[in-house]
Scaffold this motif. Structure first.
Motif, PDB file in Angstrom:
ATOM      1  N   THR A 100      62.969 -45.936  59.676  1.00 42.03           N
ATOM      2  CA  THR A 100      63.186 -46.608  57.404  1.00 42.03           C
ATOM      3  C   THR A 100      63.969 -46.300  57.210  1.00 42.03           C
ATOM      4  OG1 THR A 100      61.877 -45.068  56.788  1.00 42.03           O
ATOM      5  CG2 THR A 100      60.446 -47.242  58.128  1.00 42.03           C
ATOM      6  N   GLY A 101      64.445 -47.571  56.234  1.00 38.40           N
ATOM      7  CA  GLY A 101      65.779 -47.058  55.252  1.00 38.40           C
ATOM      8  C   GLY A 101      66.836 -46.595  55.777  1.00 38.40           C
ATOM      9  N   VAL A 110      75.056 -42.636  59.901  1.00 47.43           N
ATOM     10  CA  VAL A 110      73.762 -42.989  59.282  1.00 47.43           C
ATOM     11  C   VAL A 110      72.438 -42.240  58.886  1.00 47.43           C
ATOM     12  CG1 VAL A 110      71.986 -42.292  61.597  1.00 47.43           C
ATOM     13  CG2 VAL A 110      71.940 -44.752  60.022  1.00 47.43           C
ATOM     14  N   THR A 111      72.200 -42.866  57.824  1.00 50.87           N
ATOM     15  CA  THR A 111      71.182 -42.191  57.319  1.00 50.87           C
ATOM     16  C   THR A 111      69.762 -43.063  57.161  1.00 50.87           C
ATOM     17  OG1 THR A 111      72.573 -42.002  55.321  1.00 50.87           O
ATOM     18  CG2 THR A 111      70.503 -41.291  54.904  1.00 50.87           C
ATOM     19  N   PHE A 112      68.438 -42.232  57.894  1.00 49.89           N
ATOM     20  CA  PHE A 112      67.515 -42.849  57.972  1.00 49.89           C
ATOM     21  C   PHE A 112      66.068 -42.219  57.096  1.00 49.89           C
ATOM     22  CE2 PHE A 112      68.598 -40.486  61.514  1.00 49.89           C
ATOM     23  CZ  PHE A 112      67.308 -39.925  61.235  1.00 49.89           C
ATOM     24  N   LYS A 113      65.043 -42.385  57.350  1.00 49.82           N
ATOM     25  CA  LYS A 113      63.495 -41.676  57.068  1.00 49.82           C
ATOM     26  C   LYS A 113      62.678 -41.791  58.616  1.00 49.82           C
ATOM     27  CE  LYS A 113      64.109 -41.759  53.014  1.00 49.82           C
ATOM     28  NZ  LYS A 113      62.779 -42.120  50.781  1.00 49.82           N
ATOM     29  N   ILE A 114      61.720 -41.082  59.165  1.00 45.51           N
ATOM     30  CA  ILE A 114      61.285 -41.705  60.110  1.00 45.51           C
ATOM     31  C   ILE A 114      59.385 -41.847  59.731  1.00 45.51           C
ATOM     32  CG2 ILE A 114      60.705 -40.550  61.992  1.00 45.51           C
ATOM     33  CD1 ILE A 114      62.503 -38.982  62.230  1.00 45.51           C
ATOM     34  N   ASN A 215      50.342 -39.098  57.765  1.00 50.61           N
ATOM     35  CA  ASN A 215      49.840 -40.045  58.303  1.00 50.61           C
ATOM     36  C   ASN A 215      50.525 -41.388  57.713  1.00 50.61           C
ATOM     37  OD1 ASN A 215      48.785 -42.237  60.559  1.00 50.61           O
ATOM     38  ND2 ASN A 215      47.054 -41.255  61.228  1.00 50.61           N
ATOM     39  N   GLY A 216      51.626 -42.271  58.145  1.00 48.46           N
ATOM     40  CA  GLY A 216      52.510 -43.158  57.544  1.00 48.46           C
ATOM     41  C   GLY A 216      52.917 -43.249  56.692  1.00 48.46           C
ATOM     42  N   SER A 217      53.722 -41.822  56.403  1.00 56.96           N
ATOM     43  CA  SER A 217      54.110 -41.519  55.300  1.00 56.96           C
ATOM     44  C   SER A 217      55.969 -41.849  55.552  1.00 56.96           C
ATOM     45  CB  SER A 217      54.293 -39.811  54.780  1.00 56.96           C
ATOM     46  OG  SER A 217      55.129 -40.296  53.802  1.00 56.96           O
ATOM     47  N   GLU A 218      57.001 -42.520  55.046  1.00 53.55           N
ATOM     48  CA  GLU A 218      58.200 -42.515  55.279  1.00 53.55           C
ATOM     49  C   GLU A 218      58.607 -40.682  54.724  1.00 53.55           C
ATOM     50  OE1 GLU A 218      60.151 -46.262  53.953  1.00 53.55           O
ATOM     51  OE2 GLU A 218      57.930 -47.183  54.470  1.00 53.55           O
TER      52      GLU A 218
END
Length: 505
Positions: A100-101, A110-114, A215-218
């Motif tokens: 995400t993001g 590339v910058t991102f979250k999981i 759980n479900g956290s970005e």
């Protein structure tokens, strides 16, 4: 000599076509490998239109995470006998993951979250989330650890609070509460409200669980900045920053640097040496050494495993001493205390596999089995694609005497095993088919180019054959004409004489 006008068109077509086939086949044989390599690398690069990006963004490979609990069998005999444990589980969860993001940067990163979701699978579990587990009181142990060097008045205050709230060395909760749901503890509530604790780092949670709010956290795993391979394919997957920094505050010296792969993408053309990965759970990089070749769905891969150096604290390699974060422990565990709000957490391989015997000698019921308790990742060497991964870690809490806190005044020093987990990912048969096709492309190209050359040579030989036939026929006609000229009779007359001879006979 044959006049060009007398040569059939098929000779020119066969000769010209054959020469073209030989030329094209030869050029393909020379350039095919480079063309395949170029196109494969283009798809490996993380770009919005690449196949690699599609697979990376929304992981299509099924993931499972199995949790095993260490149930403390004899807490009432603590201090008299070694802690004894029985293993419970596995408690199996299906893991869904997506990035995400996502932000594409001009420097080729590339910058991102999981974001991950864990869904309990009762059919693959041995037990339910309602199973009760007796374990070390993580909250009280962490609180004591956090203020062990504070003033006597603060330690005395915590000791009184523990007595007043009825804190014990052990607690009993359900598997679900210990893993994800969380359970309330008076120390968490009180600690966040008492001004005396205002300068102490208190976890921002109203409950405790090892994976509480995850759980479900970005945001839990942090923000990653990774090389896409656009500028250099051999740097693809390399982590440049974690939480917007290229080093952390959790370790000293070179141990603080963020380096290695982000863990999902690796550069192509792997060698039989080692690989490095960064783990957000450990707040550090770990190295895996080449072990052997493995075959996964018919694809040959290089297997890299955790070894005795992976969690070394300087005992085996002096350069690892900066991972001690203060006092060094015997080799085989990594100190993640500062990475986890001051809780005395130490990560090892399951059942203290590959660790110093010091740890298994402290407890009973643990038995390391390399086949079950070793971390590994198998990569296809040409493309760097992961074929089979098993991430296996154990969470341990350090229990040690703390003066001024009655509950922990006289406890022995023990690295308590709490839980261990295994996250396993294996490439699907459908994706394996695609990888096999990519790996066969060079061979297919060489076969095709050889076919073109052979067909071209055959066509040229046929052209030569037909050309010789034309030459022969032309020579026979010329010879016939010369014979006719020698008799002084027209060709028709010669033919009539021959017929009359045959009739007379």
């Amino acid at each position: 000599m044959v006049h060009p006008n007398m040569i059939p068109l098929k000779v020119y077509l066969l000769g010209g076509g054959g020469a073209a086939f030989v030329t094209i086949g030869t050029l393909l044989a020379i350039t095919w490998s480079s063309l395949v390599k170029y196109n494969v690398y283009q798809q490996l690069k993380l770009k919005e239109d690449s196949e690699s990006f599609r697979l990376w963004r929304d992981t299509p490979v099924p993931q499972e995470m199995k949790f095993y609990m260490f149930n403390w069998l004899n807490p009432e005999e603590f201090g008299v006998q070694k802690p004894s444990f029985s293993q419970m589980g596995p408690y199996t969860f299906t893991v869904k993951e997506k990035k995400t993001g996502i932000i594409w940067n001009n420097n080729g990163t590339v910058t991102f979250k999981i974001q991950r979701f864990w869904i309990f699978d009762p059919d693959k579990s041995e037990g339910s989330l309602e199973d009760k587990v007796v374990t070390l009181n993580s909250v009280s142990v962490s609180a004591a650890r956090t203020i062990r060097h504070r003033s006597g008045a603060m330690r005395s205050g915590l000791s009184t609070t523990m007595w007043f709230t009825g804190e014990k060395i052990s607690v009993k909760h359900t598997v679900g509460e210990i893993l994800f749901f969380g359970y309330k503890d008076s120390l968490l509530t009180i600690g966040s409200k008492i001004p005396a604790f205002s300068d102490v780092e208190i976890p921002p949670y109203d409950k405790f669980a090892w994976f509480y709010t995850r759980n479900g956290s970005e945001a839990f795993d942090g923000t990653f900045n990774m090389e896409t391979g656009v500028n250099d394919i051999y740097s693809i997957g390399k982590l440049q920053n974690w939480n917007f920094n290229n080093k952390t505050s959790f370790y000293e010296s070179t141990c603080a640097y963020v380096n290695g792969s982000a863990g999902e993408i690796f550069p192509p053309e792997r060698t039989k040496t080692s690989i490095s990965m960064y783990s957000a759970d450990l707040c550090r990089s770990i190295n895996l050494s080449y072990s052997n070749e493995e075959v996964v769905h018919g694809i040959r891969g290089y297997k890299y495993v955790g070894d005795k150096y992976t969690f070394d604290n300087g005992t085996l390699d002096p350069s690892n001493e900066c991972f001690c974060d203060g006092k060094c422990s015997p080799t085989g565990v990594v100190n993640v205390t500062r990475c986890r709000y001051g809780a005395p957490g130490f990560i090892s391989f399951p059942h203290f596999n590959l660790a110093d015997d010091f740890y298994t000698d402290q407890v009973e019921g643990l038995k390391p089995i390399p086949e079950k308790h070793t971390l590994y990742i198998t990569l296809e060497p040409t493309t760097g694609i992961p074929l089979d991964v098993a991430a296996r870690f154990q969470i341990n809490l350090l229990l040690e005497p703390t003066s001024g806190i009655s509950l922990f005044e006289d406890v022995p020093t023990i690295y308590f095993p709490m839980i261990w987990f295994e996250q396993k990912v294996t490439i699907t048969e459908a994706l394996a088919d695609e990888v096999r096709l990519v790996l066969r492309l060079p061979f297919i190209g060489q076969c095709f180019s050889s076919f073109l050359v052979i067909v071209g040579i055959v066509m040229i030989l046929l052209a030569v054959y037909f050309r010789l036939q034309c030459t022969k026929q032309s020579a026979e006609k010329e010879e016939e004409m010369k014979r006719t000229e020698g008799t002084g009779e027209p060709l028709m007359g010669v033919e009539i004489k021959e017929m009359n001879k045959k009739t007379a006979i």
